[in-house]
Enzyme design. Structure first.
Site, PDB file in Angstrom:
ATOM      1  N   CYS B  93     -16.643  41.408  -9.907  1.00  0.00           N
ATOM      2  CA  CYS B  93     -16.420  40.757 -11.104  1.00  0.00           C
ATOM      3  C   CYS B  93     -17.049  41.348 -12.195  1.00  0.00           C
ATOM      4  CB  CYS B  93     -16.602  39.208 -10.715  1.00  0.00           C
ATOM      5  SG  CYS B  93     -16.497  38.023 -12.280  1.00  0.00           S
ATOM      6  N   ILE B  94     -16.451  42.091 -12.896  1.00  0.00           N
ATOM      7  CA  ILE B  94     -17.148  42.773 -14.082  1.00  0.00           C
ATOM      8  C   ILE B  94     -16.169  42.467 -15.196  1.00  0.00           C
ATOM      9  CG2 ILE B  94     -19.020  44.034 -13.111  1.00  0.00           C
ATOM     10  CD1 ILE B  94     -17.064  46.577 -13.689  1.00  0.00           C
TER      11      ILE B  94
END
Lengths: 169, 170
Positions: B93-94
């Site tokens: 999750c970036i």
């Protein structure tokens, strides 16, 4: 025009699908022509979203376009950073207000999704609006408050698109 | 139109694969999971030096949508990895893997979101920098994020365990 709108309001009930066709039967050419996957997606958009999309499309068309003339190739080969392919002389390109440019078929679909330059992430519309305000300023010497009201009004913005395309970016 | 988009995405991925094979980039290696499918990649990330992940070799898959490069790929660690910004199932999750909002008109913060100029290389390099610099503010693994803040020793123990595991699985 009428045909396009009736097409836009097609529902699963009144749209012939391939499942309903007999073996070997071809679907009517009309629907093959008009209901592309991109249009199918737009069928689900609200009226407001359709209006915004129409405004966005008009804004994209108002951005300056040209053909690649190799003016920058003296020191290095230039490539479109979206498709990573070198520009060929005469290829149609679109120039964003930040002066980054791309192949038209590469940049236009992106701008429909996100109105920022892929390279520097500068919002395209803000630059356009300030350019319009600048022009208004020159013509009528409006005060700042007037300009900001003008900038926020999308419909006014649409009306000014012919001027926008003539702006010297 | 759809098939044209698919061709464009495949062409671009083919080019990036050739580029990476010609000149490798420090910190990771990349290739296809199946030679006939350009849309699924496997990368092997070397744990960045001077971090808790040093010495580890972490395998991850990149899944590219057919709309690539208009839409970002999804990245998922196959190796077990303990990190605040990696979900329990391995999904990373970036922000650069997040699509910009459909209706943003440039007012939402667009920096660090997905842009079509990102490449496999820029995505993996961002993930490597994420390993060096976890962001507990937007946590995908809440326990890991809490550990970073409240019990670094516990966090370190969990990470080193993953590093050893990754070495055993090589």
């Amino acid at each position: 025009m009428g045909d396009i709108f009736s097409c836009c309001y097609a529902t699963p009930e009144n749209t012939p699908t391939r499942q309903l066709l007999g073996p070997g039967e071809q679907p009517p050419p009309y629907h093959d022509t008009f209901l592309t996957p991109a249009m199918m997606r737009h069928l689900t958009l609200s009226e407001e979203a359709q209006l915004r999309l129409a405004q966005r499309l008009a804004l994209i068309q108002a951005l300056p376009a040209g053909v690649y003339d190799g003016a920058n190739t003296d020191y290095k080969r230039m490539e479109c950073v979206i498709c990573m392919t070198e520009f060929i002389l005469g290829e149609p390109i679109r120039i964003l207000p930040c002066m980054h440019f791309y192949h038209i078929p590469c940049i236009d679909p992106w701008l429909r999704r996100s109105f920022v330059c892929p390279s520097c992430l500068a919002p395209v519309d803000t630059a356009l609006l300030s350019a319009i305000s600048f022009q208004d300023n020159q013509v009528e010497d409006r005060n700042v408050e007037d300009i900001s009201i003008h900038s926020r009004n999308d419909s006014l913005l649409l009306n000014t698109t012919p001027e926008v395309s003539a702006l010297p970016f | 139109m759809a098939s044209k988009g698919l061709d464009q995405g495949a062409l671009l991925l083919k080019k990036q694969l050739a580029d990476l094979q010609r000149s490798s980039v420090d910190g990771f290696s990349a290739g296809l999971v199946d030679d006939n499918n350009l849309f699924v990649w496997e990368v092997l990330i070397v744990g960045p030096p001077d971090t808790l992940y040093e010495g580890g070799f972490f395998k991850a898959h990149l899944n590219f949508p057919k709309e690539f490069p208009l839409k970002p790929p999804k990245m998922k660690f196959i190796s077990n990895i303990w990190h605040p910004n990696v979900y329990a199932d391995g999904e990373v999750c970036i922000s650069i893997l997040h699509e910009p909002g459909e209706d943003k008109f440039g007012y939402e913060k667009a920096s660090e979101r997905w842009s079509p100029v990102h490449t496999v290389e820029s995505v993996v390099l961002s993930v490597i920098s994420m390993l060096s610099d976890p962001n507990p503010e937007s946590a995908a693994n809440i326990v890991a994020a809490k550990e970073v803040r409240d019990s670094p020793a516990e966090f370190k123990r969990h990470v080193r365990k993953c590093v050893r595991q990754s070495q055993d699985n090589l």
